[in-house]
Each structure stands twice: as C-alpha cells, then as structure tokens.
Design a protein around this motif. Structure first.
Motif, PDB file in Angstrom:
ATOM      1  N   MET A 102      16.910  -8.357  -1.031  1.00 57.47           N
ATOM      2  CA  MET A 102      17.638  -9.246  -0.129  1.00 57.47           C
ATOM      3  C   MET A 102      16.915  -9.367   1.211  1.00 57.47           C
ATOM      4  N   ILE A 103      16.389  -8.263   1.691  1.00 55.73           N
ATOM      5  CA  ILE A 103      15.670  -8.278   2.970  1.00 55.73           C
ATOM      6  C   ILE A 103      14.334  -8.996   2.824  1.00 55.73           C
ATOM      7  N   ARG A 104      13.596  -8.647   1.789  1.00 51.63           N
ATOM      8  CA  ARG A 104      12.257  -9.229   1.621  1.00 51.63           C
ATOM      9  C   ARG A 104      12.334 -10.725   1.333  1.00 51.63           C
ATOM     10  N   SER A 105      13.290 -11.155   0.522  1.00 47.36           N
ATOM     11  CA  SER A 105      13.380 -12.581   0.180  1.00 47.36           C
ATOM     12  C   SER A 105      13.911 -13.419   1.339  1.00 47.36           C
ATOM     13  N   ALA A 106      14.412 -12.761   2.386  1.00 49.12           N
ATOM     14  CA  ALA A 106      14.774 -13.460   3.627  1.00 49.12           C
ATOM     15  C   ALA A 106      13.593 -13.519   4.587  1.00 49.12           C
ATOM     16  N   ASP A 107      12.393 -13.170   4.087  1.00 50.66           N
ATOM     17  CA  ASP A 107      11.156 -13.174   4.869  1.00 50.66           C
ATOM     18  C   ASP A 107      11.197 -12.131   5.987  1.00 50.66           C
ATOM     19  N   ARG A 108      11.787 -10.968   5.665  1.00 53.90           N
ATOM     20  CA  ARG A 108      11.798  -9.842   6.584  1.00 53.90           C
ATOM     21  C   ARG A 108      11.092  -8.663   5.916  1.00 53.90           C
ATOM     22  N   VAL A 109      10.719  -7.674   6.711  1.00 53.65           N
ATOM     23  CA  VAL A 109      10.065  -6.472   6.207  1.00 53.65           C
ATOM     24  C   VAL A 109      11.110  -5.370   6.077  1.00 53.65           C
ATOM     25  N   PRO A 110      11.392  -4.884   4.869  1.00 54.21           N
ATOM     26  CA  PRO A 110      12.428  -3.856   4.704  1.00 54.21           C
ATOM     27  C   PRO A 110      11.937  -2.490   5.185  1.00 54.21           C
ATOM     28  N   ALA A 111      12.873  -1.697   5.709  1.00 59.31           N
ATOM     29  CA  ALA A 111      12.550  -0.328   6.115  1.00 59.31           C
ATOM     30  C   ALA A 111      13.800   0.533   6.013  1.00 59.31           C
ATOM     31  N   GLN A 112      13.642   1.707   5.441  1.00 59.71           N
ATOM     32  CA  GLN A 112      14.741   2.664   5.432  1.00 59.71           C
ATOM     33  C   GLN A 112      14.811   3.347   6.784  1.00 59.71           C
ATOM     34  N   ARG A 113      16.039   3.524   7.287  1.00 60.90           N
ATOM     35  CA  ARG A 113      16.235   4.154   8.597  1.00 60.90           C
ATOM     36  C   ARG A 113      17.155   5.364   8.461  1.00 60.90           C
ATOM     37  N   ASP A 114      17.282   6.087   9.582  1.00 58.62           N
ATOM     38  CA  ASP A 114      18.286   7.136   9.643  1.00 58.62           C
ATOM     39  C   ASP A 114      19.403   6.709  10.582  1.00 58.62           C
ATOM     40  N   THR A 115      20.305   7.618  10.906  1.00 59.76           N
ATOM     41  CA  THR A 115      21.461   7.290  11.733  1.00 59.76           C
ATOM     42  C   THR A 115      21.069   6.761  13.100  1.00 59.76           C
ATOM     43  N   LEU A 116      19.973   7.280  13.653  1.00 54.84           N
ATOM     44  CA  LEU A 116      19.524   6.876  14.987  1.00 54.84           C
ATOM     45  C   LEU A 116      18.612   5.649  14.953  1.00 54.84           C
ATOM     46  N   TYR A 117      18.513   4.997  13.803  1.00 54.13           N
ATOM     47  CA  TYR A 117      17.668   3.823  13.601  1.00 54.13           C
ATOM     48  C   TYR A 117      16.183   4.150  13.682  1.00 54.13           C
ATOM     49  N   ARG A 118      15.844   5.410  13.474  1.00 52.26           N
ATOM     50  CA  ARG A 118      14.438   5.758  13.330  1.00 52.26           C
ATOM     51  C   ARG A 118      13.988   5.360  11.932  1.00 52.26           C
ATOM     52  N   ARG A 119      12.831   4.754  11.857  1.00 51.77           N
ATOM     53  CA  ARG A 119      12.345   4.239  10.568  1.00 51.77           C
ATOM     54  C   ARG A 119      11.703   5.359   9.763  1.00 51.77           C
ATOM     55  N   LEU A 120      12.249   5.598   8.596  1.00 54.58           N
ATOM     56  CA  LEU A 120      11.760   6.670   7.738  1.00 54.58           C
ATOM     57  C   LEU A 120      10.665   6.184   6.805  1.00 54.58           C
ATOM     58  N   ALA A 121      10.757   4.926   6.387  1.00 60.47           N
ATOM     59  CA  ALA A 121       9.748   4.351   5.494  1.00 60.47           C
ATOM     60  C   ALA A 121       9.776   2.838   5.651  1.00 60.47           C
ATOM     61  N   VAL A 122       8.655   2.256   6.056  1.00 58.75           N
ATOM     62  CA  VAL A 122       8.537   0.804   6.179  1.00 58.75           C
ATOM     63  C   VAL A 122       7.831   0.283   4.927  1.00 58.75           C
ATOM     64  N   HIS A 123       8.468  -0.671   4.254  1.00 55.28           N
ATOM     65  CA  HIS A 123       7.913  -1.223   3.016  1.00 55.28           C
ATOM     66  C   HIS A 123       7.134  -2.498   3.355  1.00 55.28           C
ATOM     67  N   HIS A 124       5.897  -2.313   3.781  1.00 50.11           N
ATOM     68  CA  HIS A 124       5.111  -3.431   4.302  1.00 50.11           C
ATOM     69  C   HIS A 124       4.841  -4.502   3.243  1.00 50.11           C
ATOM     70  N   THR A 125       4.615  -4.100   2.010  1.00 54.03           N
ATOM     71  CA  THR A 125       4.334  -5.046   0.927  1.00 54.03           C
ATOM     72  C   THR A 125       5.243  -4.720  -0.250  1.00 54.03           C
ATOM     73  N   PRO A 126       5.411  -5.652  -1.186  1.00 55.23           N
ATOM     74  CA  PRO A 126       6.234  -5.361  -2.366  1.00 55.23           C
ATOM     75  C   PRO A 126       5.785  -4.112  -3.112  1.00 55.23           C
ATOM     76  N   ALA A 127       4.511  -3.790  -3.029  1.00 55.48           N
ATOM     77  CA  ALA A 127       4.012  -2.592  -3.703  1.00 55.48           C
ATOM     78  C   ALA A 127       4.609  -1.322  -3.097  1.00 55.48           C
ATOM     79  N   ASP A 128       5.095  -1.424  -1.845  1.00 58.62           N
ATOM     80  CA  ASP A 128       5.682  -0.269  -1.171  1.00 58.62           C
ATOM     81  C   ASP A 128       7.170  -0.109  -1.470  1.00 58.62           C
TER      82      ASP A 128
END
Length: 433
Positions: free
Chosen positions: A362-388
């Motif tokens: 849903m995030i990627r098909s909206a032309d955004r870069v998905p990233a998992q975050r924690d409670t403080l909005y710190r990015r734990l993993a940025v999925h730069h490409t579909p391979a990620d």
C-alpha cells in the motif's frame, strides 16, 4: 464569505458540499490560507474550518502533501508492528459508542491474568513487534497498584517492548480508585515501565458532543489536563479524534484547536490520529457516520493545522485500506500498524484486516518508500527498493482477536521466552477469564 461566516453556517451540520456558494473573494482567501499552511505557517481555527468546509479537495490535498514533503523529503512513510492487548472488558463508564465493554458483574465480563497478558506479549515479540498497547475498561477495582504490577511484569519479561498504553481516562480512574493525585499516578506508572501514553479516550473533546456520547466520562478539558501533566513529566503521547457521532464541523475543528493549545505549551504530542466511529453493537447504532470524503478532508486540514505536531497517521482499520492509501496523498506520513490483536474497534464492526506484505505494498504503490518504525518514530528498516520488502506470512492483523470470526490463526506461532527465563508457560487463549 469570510471564515467567520463560514464557521457560523457550518456549526449546525456534519458537512456541507465542499465549495458550495464560494465566491471569487472567498476562493482567494482559501488560496492564501492554503499557501500559508503549505509553507509551514500557522492557520487559525476559523481558517481551518473554512478549509474543511469550502476548500476544493485537490488543492487542499496538495497543500497538505506539501507539508509532508517538506518535513520528510526522503518520501518515507512508516508503519509499525504492535499488539493491542486488553486486560479487561469490565467498565463503569458505559460510553454509548463502545461495543467492547461490559458492566461490572455482567456474565460476559472478563479480566485476563498477568500470565495470559505475558503470553500474548511473547507472541508479539516472536512476530517482530516492538510495541504493546495495554488497554481496557475502567474496572472498579483497578487502581494505580494494578497498573504498576502489570507494567513491571511486562518490562521484566520483555524489556525490548515499548509500553505505549492506556490514556488519560484510565489514569483519572486509577487515581480515583487509589485516592492518588494525577501527578502521583503518572509518576508511579512511569516508574513502573510506561513508556508513552496512547491517545485513547479523546473521542470528541468539545463539551456538547462529548456529553452526548460519553456522559460519565471526564470532560475534554480534563482529558487534556492529564496529558499536560504527563508531558511535563516526560511522558509523550499521541492525540486522536473519533469522527462521525453527530458532532458538527465546527466541533471537529474545535477538537483540533484544543489539542494544539496544549501542544503549544508542552510539545508532547508525537502524532495525530483521526479515526471514524464504527456503528455495530453499540447504543448509537450508526445513526450518524463520517464519510470517507469527510475523513480525507479532515486528514488534510489536520496536516495544515498541526504545524507543531510531527506525524500524521492514517486509520485504515476504520476507514478501509482504499481510503487509508488515499490519505497518503493528503499529508499522511504514517500508515499505522499491523495490529496483531485488536478487540475494541473490531467489536463495533471494523473488520478491515491486513498483513505485512499488503501494508508495505500500500505504501510503495502510493509512490512512497516504506519503513518500519518504533514507538518514537525511529526507523528500524527502510525498504528502499522492492527487493528490500519484508515478506513474513505470519505477520497478519488481528491474528488472535477475540472479536473476529476466524481469530486465532497465529496460535501456532512460537512464543519468545521472557528475559531471564528458559520457557514461558502457555495458557489457554480462550475463553477469556
């Protein structure tokens, strides 16, 4: 037409057709407000109401998304993996919109023992959750001591989990039961392990709509007072709003204004999260509801109005995934969570479910870069490409919800042992005690 006249005309209805009766002068006024908001300037409550009722949808969304792009130029939209664990459904507040609660001594009332809550925390950790939301009814016997014991137990067993839990209503209730002040209650539960406070219980903060749907609950001003005390003592929080229970347009904007006034003083609200009332199994019976368009307009206005709140979260759980994805084009920078369990809103009819793969899509098909975050909005993993992109079929929403048919599909998930223990006893998941 001026902002003031629009506010007056909008004060009696839940919504008028956007742009109805707009003159050339009003359009120039709207354009000026949109430009100021897009540039990060402060807009007034009257101006926000004018935008909400009269601004054309596309320019409104473009201005809100300009704010997002300026704040987050790397185009990242975040998501979270968490679990909402309810410790009891027993409640003395009897809110008219709630389908989850049961009155004290009701035959369907239940409370989970600490061991069962820890079991669910263990499942969440095994699935990569970084946060738990521990929430429940206003049980007549649960004072500050109960929450101290609960938070300590979770922190001792799973120190890696952030406890983003309860809300001002629960804090007021526990303080009353224990004969403690708000400040004492806040300090004690913080010391016991509470990391941040959820925006639970905000619903509608202005007096008239709040009394109509939750006459036994504290006032909106009192709700905000608790948040301000918590912020003063280093407990940040989120802010929420429930749309669609008969409030007027002006009351919706007044809700935003009340939150922003506290944010001006404390800076403690980490994110704003509006969601829509769900109509099943409650006393309101869906007599009024917010439309998807009203929700999207509110999302955009909120992004422009909250110049001092960092994050704006979409509620796909209540609006549906299509509207949730559209919100990503209206200033939203967070798509919320894969909630491994959710019982309260689901009990009222929110049956939108998702999984990790779909939420990232849903995030990627909206032309955004998905990233998992924690409670403080710190990015734990940025999925730069579909391979990620992550692909864990076990991570599905509501996998053990007691509210949904078919819940419990995660029953076979291995349970992570708590810190310092070899094994964690697995208690029966159902029926709840």
């Amino acid at each position: 037409m001026t902002a003031g006249s629009t506010a007056a005309s909008a004060a009696t209805g839940a919504g008028t057709a956007p742009g109805a009766g707009r003159t050339g002068g009003a359009r120039r006024e709207i354009d000026a407000i949109l430009q100021r908001g897009a540039d990060g300037g402060r807009i007034s409550a009257d101006e926000a109401l004018l935008l909400y009722t009269d601004a054309p949808l596309h320019p409104l969304g473009e201005a809100a998304d300009a704010v997002r792009r300026r704040r987050y130029p790397d185009n990242v939209v975040t998501y979270l993996i968490d679990r909402n664990i309810n410790y009891t459904n027993v409640c003395v507040t009897a809110c008219k919109f709630c389908a989850f609660y049961r009155a004290p001594k009701h035959r369907e009332g239940w409370s989970h023992p600490t061991g069962e809550i820890l079991r669910r925390c263990g499942e969440a950790v095994a699935l990569g959750a970084t946060q738990v939301m521990l929430q429940g009814g206003h049980h007549p016997e649960y004072g500050v001591e109960y929450y101290e014991d609960l938070f300590r137990a979770v922190k001792q067993a799973y120190p890696q989990l952030a406890i983003h839990s309860i809300g001002p209503s629960e804090i007021l209730h526990m303080a009353k039961v224990s004969g403690a002040s708000i400040e004492e209650a806040v300090l004690r539960i913080k010391a016991a392990g509470l990391d941040s406070i959820a925006g639970a219980g905000a619903e509608m903060l202005p007096d008239r709509p709040r009394r109509a749907i939750a006459p036994l609950k504290e006032s909106g001003a009192r709700w905000l007072e608790v948040m301000e005390v918590a912020h003063t003592h280093g407990l940040e929080s989120t802010a929420t709003m429930m749309m669609g229970t008969g409030e007027t347009n002006a009351e919706r904007i007044a809700h935003l204004r009340m939150i922003r006034e506290v944010q001006d003083r404390t800076g403690g609200f980490r994110a704003f999260i509006p969601w829509t009332y769900q109509p099943e199994n409650n006393h309101l019976k869906g007599r009024t509801q917010a439309t998807g368009l009203e929700y999207l307009r509110m999302i955009a206005v909120a992004r422009l109005f909250f110049h001092n709140v960092a994050h704006l979260q979409a509620s796909w759980l209540t609006t549906g995934k299509d509207v949730g994805q559209l919100a990503l084009h209206m200033g939203v920078d967070d798509l919320g969570s894969i909630m491994l369990e959710e019982n309260v809103i689901s009990s009222a009819g929110a049956r939108h479910r998702s999984n990790l793969r779909e939420l990232v899509w849903m995030i990627r098909s909206a032309d955004r870069v998905p990233a998992q975050r924690d409670t403080l909005y710190r990015r734990l993993a940025v999925h730069h490409t579909p391979a990620d992109d992550p692909d864990d079929s076990r991570i599905v929403s509501h996998f053990s919800s007691t509210a949904l048919p078919g819940g419990g599909v995660g029953a076979g998930v291995p349970v992570a042992a708590p810190a310092g223990a070899a094994t964690l006893p697995v208690l029966p998941a159902a029926p709840p005690e």
